[in-house]
Design a protein around this motif. Structure first.
Motif, PDB file in Angstrom:
ATOM      1  N   HIS A   1      -9.118  11.357  -3.906  1.00 34.57           N
ATOM      2  CA  HIS A   1      -7.677  11.498  -3.619  1.00 34.57           C
ATOM      3  C   HIS A   1      -7.307  12.979  -3.590  1.00 34.57           C
ATOM      4  O   HIS A   1      -8.005  13.832  -4.128  1.00 34.57           O
ATOM      5  CB  HIS A   1      -6.867  10.700  -4.642  1.00 34.57           C
TER       6      HIS A   1
ATOM      7  N   HIS B   1     -14.910   8.474  -3.157  1.00 37.17           N
ATOM      8  CA  HIS B   1     -13.546   8.029  -2.799  1.00 37.17           C
ATOM      9  C   HIS B   1     -12.620   9.038  -3.477  1.00 37.17           C
ATOM     10  O   HIS B   1     -12.353   8.938  -4.676  1.00 37.17           O
ATOM     11  CB  HIS B   1     -13.340   6.599  -3.330  1.00 37.17           C
TER      12      HIS B   1
ATOM     13  N   ARG C   1      -5.924  -0.304   3.625  1.00 35.23           N
ATOM     14  CA  ARG C   1      -5.798  -0.763   2.236  1.00 35.23           C
ATOM     15  C   ARG C   1      -5.177   0.351   1.374  1.00 35.23           C
ATOM     16  O   ARG C   1      -3.990   0.351   1.126  1.00 35.23           O
ATOM     17  CB  ARG C   1      -7.172  -1.208   1.708  1.00 35.23           C
ATOM     18  N   ASP C   2      -5.955   1.371   1.013  1.00 34.53           N
ATOM     19  CA  ASP C   2      -5.401   2.439   0.173  1.00 34.53           C
ATOM     20  C   ASP C   2      -4.275   3.143   0.939  1.00 34.53           C
ATOM     21  O   ASP C   2      -3.234   3.498   0.375  1.00 34.53           O
ATOM     22  CB  ASP C   2      -6.511   3.442  -0.179  1.00 34.53           C
TER      23      ASP C   2
ATOM     24  N   ASN D   1      -5.691  10.025   0.706  1.00 34.90           N
ATOM     25  CA  ASN D   1      -7.160   9.989   0.577  1.00 34.90           C
ATOM     26  C   ASN D   1      -7.757  11.125   1.384  1.00 34.90           C
ATOM     27  O   ASN D   1      -7.057  11.805   2.138  1.00 34.90           O
ATOM     28  CB  ASN D   1      -7.691   8.669   1.151  1.00 34.90           C
TER      29      ASN D   1
HETATM   30 ZN    ZN Z   1      -7.899   5.100  -3.983  1.00 33.16          ZN
END
Ligand code: ZN
Ligand code: KIV
Length: 524
Positions: A204, A202, A13-14, A238
């Motif tokens: 980055h 989560h 997804r990301d 990520n």
């Molecule tokens: Zn993200």
């Protein structure tokens, strides 16, 4: 007390939404299989409302993948949640992940909503998602830049509406480990939530701190890390799954937590991703980079050959690599050359070792890394002196008609038998030439890899056409399951490839002859 950190993988997804990493449905399914083998707890398979293709891929993964919970992202709107629910329907374990921006920047500039409206939307949409799944995650997008008091309210609201995981994203990769530790410590104390509701990080990697921040969040109370294989994801990516997992495992003394990850599947998952996205992690990437367990300098090689703990903190087997790699290059010493040659069945000593070492250094200066196939070529050259076969003529006819295959006529000159020629045809001109060569040498082979470089012209040596540049081909040929390297340089691609094929097969013949001689010598 939970001592296992959940691994929520967002590669599909990301990771997939970042430029250069988009995947086909088949590619996503292949990657999902690798993630299931890795035993991640949750696979975020996509964003169902984003496109029909994303919806179809999530559904396929939900149908076929067993083990991890399958998750879809959704904005806090009914249409998105409906799309997520329908894509996830076939999943044995499913999670709906709803998100809404909570920071002033997001509220005012993106959403145009007041804090009270944000709280009402969270309550309504988390509740709506719970109608389709018991496992709902809520993310406060841009949590790091949200006023701490309002973040507590937003997360408490989500928990009250039924969210089981409260995700606190550092959407823009701005936080520092100290700050994120303080934030999670504060949230753990102040967010009101039923038992069993956990916090998630989560992070980055915009400032290169995603892994450090995720681990600091764990120290502050997070019990789920959201991460992606090879660290892919929006912008700088990520938190890299392999880094976080191996840090928790290798430094259990410092963190006190484990994961459910089968770490010996890490390399396989990383390679699957590289294959599916056509993008390799950098050589120096932690854990999965080509250099992570490779040693080229003589001093390091000497140490590792004696006791690998001198320069290694993890065992390569633990991530699924068969062994560390003693990389032979221009910094390597005789110890390493001798050891690698012995692994390949060649005992080198005295003059033979000195001669091989001199040639090895020349080749290493030219090509950088001397892999097993290239080393075999050096050993073959040392043993044979002169190659068995030389290319003396190459003639290719490539008809224009769609139903006619190209034909190659090859003439090779043997050291003692003189010139021999043969013809072959195949759907490709190069295949036809390789087939004719194998026929002449009586050595079937398959081209396993070709690396081609356009070697820039030396301005002093321009040819008639004013270019003067060459093509340099490095080719690996598989002969009965063994790989042999060949190399050639020519003005054109076809003669360079054909020359490299002849070189690889000459090396195969020389190595085999040397082995037969060694066996004869041992028997005598
Ligand atoms: Zn993200
Ligand atoms: O970075 C982010 O905030 C996200 C959320 C959707 C979780 O990816």
């Amino acid at each position: 007390m939970i001592d296992t950190i959940r691994i929520f993988d967002t590669t599909l997804r990301d990771g997939e939404q970042a430029p250069g990493f988009s995947m086909t449905e088949a590619g996503k399914l292949k990657m999902a299989r690798a993630l299931a083998a890795l035993n991640v707890d949750i696979i975020e398979a996509g964003f169902a409302a984003a496109s029909p293709g994303d919806h179809a891929a999530i559904k396929r993964i939900a149908e076929e993948i067993d083990g991890p919970a399958i998750c879809s992202l959704a904005r806090t709107v009914k249409g998105d949640i409906d799309a997520a629910a329908s894509a996830l329907k076939p999943a044995k374990k499913k999670r709906i992940h709803v998100f809404l921006g909570t920071s002033p920047l997001h509220r005012e500039h993106k959403l145009n909503m007041t804090p009270a409206e944000i709280l009402a939307r969270i309550r309504e949409m988390v509740g709506y998602a719970r109608q389709f799944a018991d496992d709902v995650e809520f993310s406060a997008e841009d949590a790091i830049r949200t006023e701490p008091g309002f973040l507590v309210e937003a997360l408490s609201t989500a928990a009250e509406a039924g969210a089981m995981t409260l995700n606190v994203p550092d959407t823009v990769g701005y936080s520092t480990p100290d700050e994120i530790f303080q934030l999670f410590s504060m949230l753990s104390k102040k967010v009101s939530r039923p038992d069993g509701v956990i916090f998630s990080a989560h992070c980055h990697d915009d400032l290169g701190m995603a892994v450090a921040n995720s681990l600091a969040a764990v120290r502050g109370g997070a019990r789920q890390i959201e991460c992606a294989m090879n660290g892919i994801g929006e912008r700088a990516g990520n938190c890299a799954l392999e880094d976080a997992v191996m840090a928790l495992r290798t430094r259990r003394d410092a963190f006190g937590f484990s994961t459910n990850i089968k770490t010996e599947q890490i390399m396989a998952a990383s390679r699957t991703l590289s294959q599916v996205t056509n993008t390799h992690p950098p050589r120096n990437k932690a854990v999965v980079g080509a250099n992570a367990f490779a040693h080229e300098s003589g001093i390091h090689q000497h140490g590792v050959l004696k006791n690998r703990e001198t320069y290694e903190i993890m065992r390569p087997e633990d991530i699924g690599l068969p062994s560390n790699q003693i990389i032979l290059g221009k910094h390597s010493g005789k110890h390493a050359l001798k050891a690698r040659a012995a692994e390949l069945g060649h005992e080198l000593d005295g003059d033979a070792l000195n001669a091989a070492f001199t040639r090895f250094k020349q080749v290493a200066d030219e090509v950088g890394i001397v892999d097993a196939a290239r080393l075999m070529a050096i050993l073959a050259e040392q043993e044979a002196g002169e190659p068995d076969w030389k290319l003396s003529r190459l003639d290719i006819r490539s008809p224009v008609a769609a139903n006619a295959d190209p034909v190659a006529r090859i003439e090779l000159e043997h050291r003692t038998r003189g010139r021999i020629s043969d013809l072959a045809s195949a759907p490709g001109a190069l295949d036809a030439a390789y087939t004719a060569i194998s026929q002449i040498m009586d050595l079937p082979a398959r081209v396993a890899d070709i690396d081609m470089q356009y070697v820039a012209a030396d301005p002093e040596e321009t040819g008639d056409d004013g270019q003067g540049a060459d093509v340099l081909v490095d080719l690996k040929a598989e002969v009965e399951g063994e790989i042999f390297a060949g190399r050639a340089r020519a003005r054109d691609i076809i003669p360079a490839c054909v020359g490299a094929y002849v070189d690889a097969l000459n090396n195969a013949l020389a190595i085999r002859r040397a082995r037969t001689n060694a066996r004869g010598g041992a028997a005598a």
